[in-house]
Write an enzyme that holds these catalytic residues in place. Structure first.
Site, PDB file in Angstrom:
ATOM      1  N   HIS A 160      13.293 -18.604  -3.269  1.00 37.50           N
ATOM      2  CA  HIS A 160      14.421 -19.272  -2.614  1.00 37.50           C
ATOM      3  C   HIS A 160      15.793 -18.803  -3.116  1.00 37.50           C
ATOM      4  O   HIS A 160      15.950 -18.486  -4.288  1.00 37.50           O
ATOM      5  CB  HIS A 160      14.303 -20.787  -2.824  1.00 37.50           C
ATOM      6  CG  HIS A 160      15.300 -21.562  -2.033  1.00 37.50           C
ATOM      7  ND1 HIS A 160      15.274 -21.589  -0.665  1.00 37.50           N
ATOM      8  CD2 HIS A 160      16.374 -22.286  -2.410  1.00 37.50           C
ATOM      9  CE1 HIS A 160      16.293 -22.321  -0.242  1.00 37.50           C
ATOM     10  NE2 HIS A 160      16.979 -22.749  -1.272  1.00 37.50           N
ATOM     11  N   CYS A 198      16.541 -18.431   4.253  1.00 35.34           N
ATOM     12  CA  CYS A 198      17.605 -18.839   3.331  1.00 35.34           C
ATOM     13  C   CYS A 198      18.460 -17.675   2.859  1.00 35.34           C
ATOM     14  O   CYS A 198      19.670 -17.817   2.724  1.00 35.34           O
ATOM     15  CB  CYS A 198      17.049 -19.631   2.154  1.00 35.34           C
ATOM     16  SG  CYS A 198      15.792 -18.760   1.225  1.00 35.34           S
ATOM     17  N   ASP A 208      13.640 -22.475   4.540  1.00 35.85           N
ATOM     18  CA  ASP A 208      12.885 -22.306   5.789  1.00 35.85           C
ATOM     19  C   ASP A 208      12.524 -20.847   6.041  1.00 35.85           C
ATOM     20  O   ASP A 208      12.204 -20.469   7.166  1.00 35.85           O
ATOM     21  CB  ASP A 208      13.690 -22.872   6.976  1.00 35.85           C
ATOM     22  CG  ASP A 208      15.023 -22.154   7.160  1.00 35.85           C
ATOM     23  OD1 ASP A 208      15.323 -21.233   6.366  1.00 35.85           O
ATOM     24  OD2 ASP A 208      15.764 -22.513   8.084  1.00 35.85           O
TER      25      ASP A 208
END
Lengths: 168, 267
Positions: B261, B87, B84
């Site tokens: 990520h 992270c 989101d």
């Protein structure tokens, strides 16, 4: 939890503002049972056409506050380039980064979780004194402000000021 | 929205949404994507076997399959975090506090650093009222760690959206504070912003803004907590490369980076 957190933070601010009021505005709840809806009374800043006015506005906080900004709407009539004709306030700090449909410059300050009711209203007061001509919400007011500042713009603003005094 | 039943022959402009509608459609779509992510992944997941990673890539993908094998020789398992935009902060915050549950000495040190951080932020001009609110919430969680709550309780804290986001906000503020305190150095790495302060207002303090090296260097330096990031990308050989932040420190938190990520790794 998130909603409780938001409610707690808003209650704390309400307590803080009533204990030590800030010059230029007063704040309370529209309905004492709902801490997410505020009513503020903004005093028209000195040395502007808005001087002498008492402008009522409502703030609507989302459940995700302070991660997301509140919406703000003037209830009193107000003629200003950055306030829509329906009263909605359009300033960059009430929008999240990435919301670019408003055409703000990239460098303009956006919503941050550290903003408070006080910092929002302070931005609105400085907006009243110093409109942002680049992304007007009220195009007609922007035109008056640009082209007929001491004529049409002054006339309409002073009319709002008188009206606001009558309703106090 | 474009009209679904626009007749052939009508001008293209008519069939396409106007500028503002187009932006609104994009925003609505972004909201939908965020909602979908929220429904399908937890803010911090459970322990998972690293073998599960290999299913996410094609079997013939030698680079990735090789890297996963290498990763499995170095780590036991991993936890996923929600993609989101927060992270890195969430992964770092959870993983470090989880470690502090078993390291009282470092906890003492960290508690002192964290306690002092509020005054540092206020002195930089952040509004005391809100900084205090985020700081207090952060310290409450640190105190829970001091009471050695079970890992499940810490996990529940980080899975509670409201509370978890408060912790992320505070870590973002610490990152911003360190960048601004060391403006003379960091200004050299900032492109497309006029000042470090402006960079922080746009790329650090707002929620959901992703982290780059500069954010990681700032946060890890500010708290003096070493982080090792294992990079799983297309680059190089069939081994994962790692980098330690701040350089040369002993890592206490291990993160897996895949483009865009961060997840948490366990030795």
């Amino acid at each position: 939890m998130s909603e409780a957190q938001a409610a707690l933070l808003l209650r704390k601010q309400l307590g803080d503002l009533s204990k030590s009021p800030v010059e230029g505005f007063s704040a309370g709840l529209i309905d004492d049972c709902d801490v997410f809806k505020w009513e503020v009374l903004i005093i028209g800043p000195a040395d502007t056409f808005f001087e002498g006015g008492f402008f009522k506005a409502h703030l609507y906080f989302p459940k995700e506050y302070p991660q997301k900004p509140p919406k703000m709407k003037f209830i009193s009539d107000i003629w200003h380039p950055n306030v829509e004709k329906n009263g909605e306030v359009c300033i960059s700090i009430l929008h999240e980064p990435g919301e670019d449909k408003y055409g703000y410059e990239d460098a303009s300050e956006r919503w941050l979780p550290i903003h408070t009711v006080e910092s929002i209203i302070m931005s609105v007061i400085s907006m009243l004194a110093d409109p942002n001509d680049e992304s007007p919400a009220n195009v007609d007011a922007a035109k008056d402000w640009r082209e007929d500042y001491n004529g049409e713009f002054k006339k309409k603003v002073r009319r709002c000021v008188r009206k606001s005094q009558e309703s106090v | 929205m474009a009209e679904a039943n626009s007749k052939p022959g009508e001008s293209l402009d008519k069939a396409l949404p106007s500028g503002v509608e187009y932006d609104e459609a994009i925003m609505a779509q972004q909201d939908r994507i965020q909602q979908e992510i929220a429904e399908t992944s937890q803010l911090i997941g459970d322990h998972e076997d690293l073998l599960l990673l290999s299913k996410e890539y094609s079997e013939e993908d030698n680079v990735y399959q090789g890297k996963i094998k290498d990763l499995r020789s170095k780590y036991k398992c991993f936890r996923r975090t929600r993609g989101d935009g927060n992270c890195f902060y969430r992964a770092f915050g959870f993983s470090y506090l989880e470690r502090l549950l078993d390291d009282r000495k470092d906890l003492e040190r960290f508690k002192e650093v964290a306690a002092k951080s509020k005054d540092m932020l206020v002195s930089l001009g952040f509004p005391a009222f809100t900084v205090e609110d985020f700081h207090d919430t952060f310290m409450e969680v640190v105190e829970k760690v001091e009471q050695q709550i079970p890992v499940e309780d810490l996990l529940a804290t980080f899975r509670d959206q409201g509370l978890s986001d408060y912790l992320v906000v505070y870590l973002r503020l610490l990152t911003s504070g360190y960048l601004q305190q060391n403006e003379d150095f960091f200004v050299n790495f900032i492109e497309s912003y006029a000042s470090v302060k402006e960079f922080c207002g746009h790329e650090v303090e707002p929620m959901a803004r992703e982290s780059d090296h500069i954010h990681i260097i700032a946060l890890t330096s500010s708290l003096d907590v070493g982080v090792r990031v294992e990079y799983m990308d297309r680059a190089g050989s069939e081994e994962v490369n790692h980098h330690d932040f701040p350089e040369g420190t002993e890592p206490k938190v291990f993160l897996l980076y895949r483009p865009g990520h961060y997840d948490i790794l366990y030795k």
